[in-house]
Design a protein around this motif. Structure first.
Motif, PDB file in Angstrom:
ATOM      1  N   VAL A 206       0.884  -1.242   0.154  1.00  0.00           N
ATOM      2  CA  VAL A 206       0.119  -0.107  -0.060  1.00  0.00           C
ATOM      3  C   VAL A 206       0.902   1.164   0.093  1.00  0.00           C
ATOM      4  O   VAL A 206       0.784   2.281  -0.594  1.00  0.00           O
ATOM      5  CB  VAL A 206      -1.041  -0.076   1.297  1.00  0.00           C
ATOM      6  CG1 VAL A 206      -0.189   0.125   2.248  1.00  0.00           C
ATOM      7  CG2 VAL A 206      -1.933   0.962   0.885  1.00  0.00           C
ATOM      8  N   GLY A 207       2.167   1.176   0.692  1.00  0.00           N
ATOM      9  CA  GLY A 207       2.772   2.478   0.777  1.00  0.00           C
ATOM     10  C   GLY A 207       3.749   2.735  -0.640  1.00  0.00           C
ATOM     11  O   GLY A 207       3.909   3.689  -1.089  1.00  0.00           O
TER      12      GLY A 207
ATOM     13  N   SER B 217       1.160   4.000  -2.976  1.00  0.00           N
ATOM     14  CA  SER B 217       0.987   5.554  -2.761  1.00  0.00           C
ATOM     15  C   SER B 217       2.160   6.563  -2.878  1.00  0.00           C
ATOM     16  O   SER B 217       1.955   7.437  -3.371  1.00  0.00           O
ATOM     17  CB  SER B 217       0.469   5.460  -1.407  1.00  0.00           C
ATOM     18  OG  SER B 217       0.955   6.490  -0.119  1.00  0.00           O
ATOM     19  N   THR B 218       3.089   5.867  -2.899  1.00  0.00           N
ATOM     20  CA  THR B 218       4.556   6.640  -3.385  1.00  0.00           C
ATOM     21  C   THR B 218       4.409   6.800  -4.786  1.00  0.00           C
ATOM     22  O   THR B 218       5.035   7.828  -5.155  1.00  0.00           O
ATOM     23  CB  THR B 218       5.708   5.719  -2.850  1.00  0.00           C
ATOM     24  OG1 THR B 218       5.913   6.016  -1.565  1.00  0.00           O
ATOM     25  CG2 THR B 218       7.111   6.330  -3.446  1.00  0.00           C
TER      26      THR B 218
ATOM     27  N   LEU C 226       2.208   9.781  -5.417  1.00  0.00           N
ATOM     28  CA  LEU C 226       3.161  11.035  -5.061  1.00  0.00           C
ATOM     29  C   LEU C 226       4.098  11.460  -6.290  1.00  0.00           C
ATOM     30  O   LEU C 226       4.289  12.645  -6.355  1.00  0.00           O
ATOM     31  CB  LEU C 226       3.797  11.034  -3.627  1.00  0.00           C
ATOM     32  CG  LEU C 226       2.861  10.704  -2.687  1.00  0.00           C
ATOM     33  CD1 LEU C 226       3.401  10.536  -1.294  1.00  0.00           C
ATOM     34  CD2 LEU C 226       2.198  12.091  -2.218  1.00  0.00           C
TER      35      LEU C 226
ATOM     36  N   ILE D  23      -8.321  -4.641   0.410  1.00  0.00           N
ATOM     37  CA  ILE D  23      -7.484  -3.983   1.536  1.00  0.00           C
ATOM     38  C   ILE D  23      -6.809  -2.810   0.973  1.00  0.00           C
ATOM     39  O   ILE D  23      -6.992  -1.781   1.553  1.00  0.00           O
ATOM     40  CB  ILE D  23      -6.024  -5.051   1.525  1.00  0.00           C
ATOM     41  CG1 ILE D  23      -6.837  -6.184   2.642  1.00  0.00           C
ATOM     42  CG2 ILE D  23      -5.068  -4.198   2.418  1.00  0.00           C
ATOM     43  CD1 ILE D  23      -5.703  -7.155   2.781  1.00  0.00           C
TER      44      ILE D  23
ATOM     45  N   LEU E 161      -9.851   0.053   0.126  1.00  0.00           N
ATOM     46  CA  LEU E 161     -10.041   0.392   1.488  1.00  0.00           C
ATOM     47  C   LEU E 161      -9.350   1.501   2.013  1.00  0.00           C
ATOM     48  O   LEU E 161      -9.883   2.605   2.458  1.00  0.00           O
ATOM     49  CB  LEU E 161     -10.450  -0.567   2.491  1.00  0.00           C
ATOM     50  CG  LEU E 161     -10.952  -0.098   4.149  1.00  0.00           C
ATOM     51  CD1 LEU E 161     -12.133   0.410   4.033  1.00  0.00           C
ATOM     52  CD2 LEU E 161     -10.877  -1.339   4.862  1.00  0.00           C
ATOM     53  N   GLN E 162      -8.109   1.338   2.274  1.00  0.00           N
ATOM     54  CA  GLN E 162      -7.364   2.309   2.546  1.00  0.00           C
ATOM     55  C   GLN E 162      -7.197   3.470   1.584  1.00  0.00           C
ATOM     56  O   GLN E 162      -6.928   4.688   2.073  1.00  0.00           O
ATOM     57  CB  GLN E 162      -5.748   1.933   2.705  1.00  0.00           C
ATOM     58  CG  GLN E 162      -5.908   0.686   3.857  1.00  0.00           C
ATOM     59  CD  GLN E 162      -4.240   0.073   3.999  1.00  0.00           C
ATOM     60  OE1 GLN E 162      -3.717   0.706   4.680  1.00  0.00           O
ATOM     61  NE2 GLN E 162      -4.185  -1.268   3.655  1.00  0.00           N
TER      62      GLN E 162
ATOM     63  N   LEU F 261     -10.474   5.739   2.481  1.00  0.00           N
ATOM     64  CA  LEU F 261     -10.564   6.411   3.820  1.00  0.00           C
ATOM     65  C   LEU F 261      -9.399   7.442   3.810  1.00  0.00           C
ATOM     66  O   LEU F 261      -9.412   8.385   4.467  1.00  0.00           O
ATOM     67  CB  LEU F 261     -10.117   5.507   5.084  1.00  0.00           C
ATOM     68  CG  LEU F 261     -11.127   4.299   5.401  1.00  0.00           C
ATOM     69  CD1 LEU F 261     -10.768   3.146   6.072  1.00  0.00           C
ATOM     70  CD2 LEU F 261     -12.367   5.333   6.079  1.00  0.00           C
ATOM     71  N   ALA F 262      -8.369   7.287   2.968  1.00  0.00           N
ATOM     72  CA  ALA F 262      -7.158   8.426   2.785  1.00  0.00           C
ATOM     73  C   ALA F 262      -7.826   9.539   1.754  1.00  0.00           C
ATOM     74  O   ALA F 262      -7.307  10.511   1.892  1.00  0.00           O
ATOM     75  CB  ALA F 262      -5.979   7.994   2.526  1.00  0.00           C
TER      76      ALA F 262
ATOM     77  N   SER G 220      -7.484   9.258  -1.239  1.00  0.00           N
ATOM     78  CA  SER G 220      -6.169   9.260  -2.023  1.00  0.00           C
ATOM     79  C   SER G 220      -6.094   8.395  -3.113  1.00  0.00           C
ATOM     80  O   SER G 220      -5.645   7.359  -3.193  1.00  0.00           O
ATOM     81  CB  SER G 220      -5.113   9.180  -1.380  1.00  0.00           C
ATOM     82  OG  SER G 220      -4.694  10.152  -0.080  1.00  0.00           O
TER      83      SER G 220
ATOM     84  N   THR H  68       6.940  10.146   1.542  1.00  0.00           N
ATOM     85  CA  THR H  68       7.316   8.882   1.220  1.00  0.00           C
ATOM     86  C   THR H  68       8.527   8.536   2.193  1.00  0.00           C
ATOM     87  O   THR H  68       9.544   9.496   2.369  1.00  0.00           O
ATOM     88  CB  THR H  68       7.715   8.412  -0.042  1.00  0.00           C
ATOM     89  OG1 THR H  68       9.102   9.248  -0.380  1.00  0.00           O
ATOM     90  CG2 THR H  68       6.653   8.991  -1.278  1.00  0.00           C
TER      91      THR H  68
ATOM     92  N   GLU I  73       5.146   3.872   8.031  1.00  0.00           N
ATOM     93  CA  GLU I  73       5.784   2.683   7.595  1.00  0.00           C
ATOM     94  C   GLU I  73       7.364   2.620   8.048  1.00  0.00           C
ATOM     95  O   GLU I  73       8.116   3.853   7.900  1.00  0.00           O
ATOM     96  CB  GLU I  73       5.764   2.542   6.170  1.00  0.00           C
ATOM     97  CG  GLU I  73       6.542   1.141   5.325  1.00  0.00           C
ATOM     98  CD  GLU I  73       6.561   1.207   4.099  1.00  0.00           C
ATOM     99  OE1 GLU I  73       5.812   1.758   3.239  1.00  0.00           O
ATOM    100  OE2 GLU I  73       6.958   0.103   3.321  1.00  0.00           O
TER     101      GLU I  73
ATOM    102  N   LEU J 170      -5.754   9.382   8.486  1.00  0.00           N
ATOM    103  CA  LEU J 170      -5.445   8.143   7.840  1.00  0.00           C
ATOM    104  C   LEU J 170      -4.737   8.243   6.370  1.00  0.00           C
ATOM    105  O   LEU J 170      -4.870   7.335   5.376  1.00  0.00           O
ATOM    106  CB  LEU J 170      -6.938   7.190   7.433  1.00  0.00           C
ATOM    107  CG  LEU J 170      -7.381   6.940   8.823  1.00  0.00           C
ATOM    108  CD1 LEU J 170      -8.583   6.041   8.556  1.00  0.00           C
ATOM    109  CD2 LEU J 170      -6.512   5.697   9.721  1.00  0.00           C
TER     110      LEU J 170
ATOM    111  N   PHE K 165       0.678   3.843   7.872  1.00  0.00           N
ATOM    112  CA  PHE K 165       0.882   2.494   7.130  1.00  0.00           C
ATOM    113  C   PHE K 165       1.609   1.519   7.975  1.00  0.00           C
ATOM    114  O   PHE K 165       1.820   0.265   7.622  1.00  0.00           O
ATOM    115  CB  PHE K 165       1.659   3.001   5.926  1.00  0.00           C
ATOM    116  CG  PHE K 165       0.763   3.062   4.847  1.00  0.00           C
ATOM    117  CD1 PHE K 165      -0.742   3.070   4.910  1.00  0.00           C
ATOM    118  CD2 PHE K 165       1.358   3.560   3.536  1.00  0.00           C
ATOM    119  CE1 PHE K 165      -1.404   3.353   3.881  1.00  0.00           C
ATOM    120  CE2 PHE K 165       0.502   4.008   2.565  1.00  0.00           C
ATOM    121  CZ  PHE K 165      -0.935   3.846   2.895  1.00  0.00           C
TER     122      PHE K 165
ATOM    123  N   LEU L 122      -9.774  -6.097   8.930  1.00  0.00           N
ATOM    124  CA  LEU L 122      -9.737  -6.757   7.528  1.00  0.00           C
ATOM    125  C   LEU L 122      -8.197  -7.566   7.024  1.00  0.00           C
ATOM    126  O   LEU L 122      -8.562  -8.601   6.478  1.00  0.00           O
ATOM    127  CB  LEU L 122     -10.084  -5.788   6.324  1.00  0.00           C
ATOM    128  CG  LEU L 122     -10.053  -6.070   4.903  1.00  0.00           C
ATOM    129  CD1 LEU L 122     -10.910  -7.174   4.612  1.00  0.00           C
ATOM    130  CD2 LEU L 122     -10.209  -5.056   3.952  1.00  0.00           C
TER     131      LEU L 122
END
Lengths: 301, 301
Positions: free
Chosen positions: A70-71, A74-75, A78, A96, A99-100, A103-104, A106, B12, B37, B61, B67, B99
């Motif tokens: 997920v990181g 998301s990177t 960015l 998974i 959902l993240q 909620l973000a 993003s 990041t 993270e 979030l 993370f 989850l």
């Protein structure tokens, strides 16, 4: 093929040991295999041009194999990525990640394409002109797949002297590299194999983690050049391997031997052990061509 | 209070810079604030005895603030933790964590207690005999809270000479430390403040990240000893701060000044800047007592 080990330890990330992640480069592709926490930093540390990753393969949904995904996604957002990203992994992985993102608030600015896996049989999940990827159904505590990466046979190489000798028009050379017979300037059919030789031998790589000893993967991975097979434990902890559905170094070597692979890479070591030499020694009793994965190590084959 | 900065950069994780996470030790508690993270590796690197963490506070979030949480929770499980773990964070955090536990078939062997936050007003979310924690509603792109940690006033200290002089029975000494007036051996009421002095001044710490400039947090954080206020940008990028709902170093300093805090810590720096000196210089033009957060730095107050 060039394989970079980003992390090859089991369970929790530590200062000097990283959970599972690897990058396989082949035929212009950069495949990411598993993505434990900290993978994006490992990619930077080992100078992998990770914007080139377009396909991510996740073996199973235990944290040490995917908490970094997920990181990374998301990177990429960015870094204003535009290229599609394909994620192959067990059913649930899409929920998974999305959902993240929800909620973000993003959402990615690039296309994120999930290929959720549910089959218990080996299946072809990726294919282009040069490479195929197949799943290798494994036996772990939850639904898990290994992955088999197979290059396709390359173009045949011209035997220039023979081709010229056979009086073939240069316009047919491409047909020859593709394996076809051709008609020469004199109207005679020239058999392909008399004027060409086979190209580079196509390479293959099999990634098998996490799994207990599972002999029925042997036909799928038979004769692969390199097999990465988890060896979380040594035989002295065989009872824990059995209970947690992991393998010992000896069991990994038995699979390598039965499958007649070119080389066995051990990995996914439990952090309970002080060093790795005992893993190699144990495997070598069964199968000679063993090497140890280590974080940051690169294998070219 | 002892504050350890585990990570104080935005966006990041990189080789040398970590996303937001801090540990605040006060009155026997070890509070974890945000958990980007790599936080569990930072905890190990800085030798924090992290099994003592019982309360985790998540501001919002966005990935760079949480993370690392699912990995930490799962590491606690592997380390066979037994103590309850309380998670305070925005609504949705429970669904994200559970989850992943469900799909991994890996439930914790300890009690995981979620306190989901939805209020837009400051509220008391934790209290025991020695400490209180209040939320600080912030203004960011998604629902976000800062956190105010306040020690309660400690016991009063006896002025031994005065107490003996006043002919007070030793049995009443405890009452005196609790602030009560007592009757002496001669039946005379002795005013507490004539024989005691106040104990250690209770300390307070306010964490405000991420947020744009929001003046109405001033009454909540007024007179706190230390304020951590995000300063993602410098004034030269004020337009980006505004668009992304972040603050500049100058804005952080304005809040610190208006709230009359003892010290301002800057942090959550954008990784676009080469060094941090410009942040300090910009803030100092408005507010003198400024310090820079840096990964691994410890502040005691």
């Amino acid at each position: 093929m060039k394989l970079t080990i980003l992390g090859c330890y089991s369970a929790t990330p530590r200062i000097l040991t990283n959970p599972t992640s690897q990058v396989l480069e082949t035929k212009g592709h950069m495949f990411l295999i598993d993505c434990g926490e900290g993978t994006q930093v490992q990619l930077r540390k080992h100078k992998v041009k990770f914007s080139r990753i377009k396909h991510v393969f996740i073996s199973h949904l235990h944290g040490d194999h995917f908490f970094g995904l997920v990181g990374l996604i998301s990177t990429f957002r960015l870094l204003t990525r535009e290229a599609d990203l394909h994620i192959y992994g067990p059913k649930g992985i899409k929920e998974i990640i999305t959902l993240q993102m929800k909620l973000a608030d993003s959402w990615t600015n690039y296309k994120l394409i999930f290929h959720e896996l549910t089959s218990k049989e080996s299946e072809l999940i990726f294919e282009d002109e040069k490479v195929e990827v197949h799943t290798i159904p494994l036996n772990h505590r939850i639904y898990t797949n290994g992955f088999l990466f197979k290059e396709k046979a390359g173009k045949r190489k011209l035997n220039i002297a023979a081709v010229e000798n056979a009086n073939i028009n240069v316009a047919y050379y491409r047909k020859l590299t593709q394996g076809f017979d051709v008609v020469n300037e004199d109207g005679v059919t020239i058999k392909n194999e008399t004027v060409t030789r086979s190209g580079n031998k196509p390479k293959s790589y099999a990634f098998c983690s996490d799994t207990m000893y599972k002999e029925d993967i042997v036909p799928i991975i038979e004769n692969t050049d390199v097999l990465y097979h988890e060896s979380t434990f040594l035989e002295t902890q065989a009872h824990i391997a059995l209970r947690t559905k992991h393998s010992t170094a000896k069991e990994a070597a038995k699979i390598a031997k039965k499958a007649n692979v070119g080389k066995l890479l051990l990995g996914h070591y439990s952090t309970r052990y002080k060093g790795l030499d005992a893993f190699k020694a144990e495997a070598k009793e069964v199968f000679e061509a063993v090497e140890l994965s280590e974080d940051g190590k690169v294998f070219e084959f």
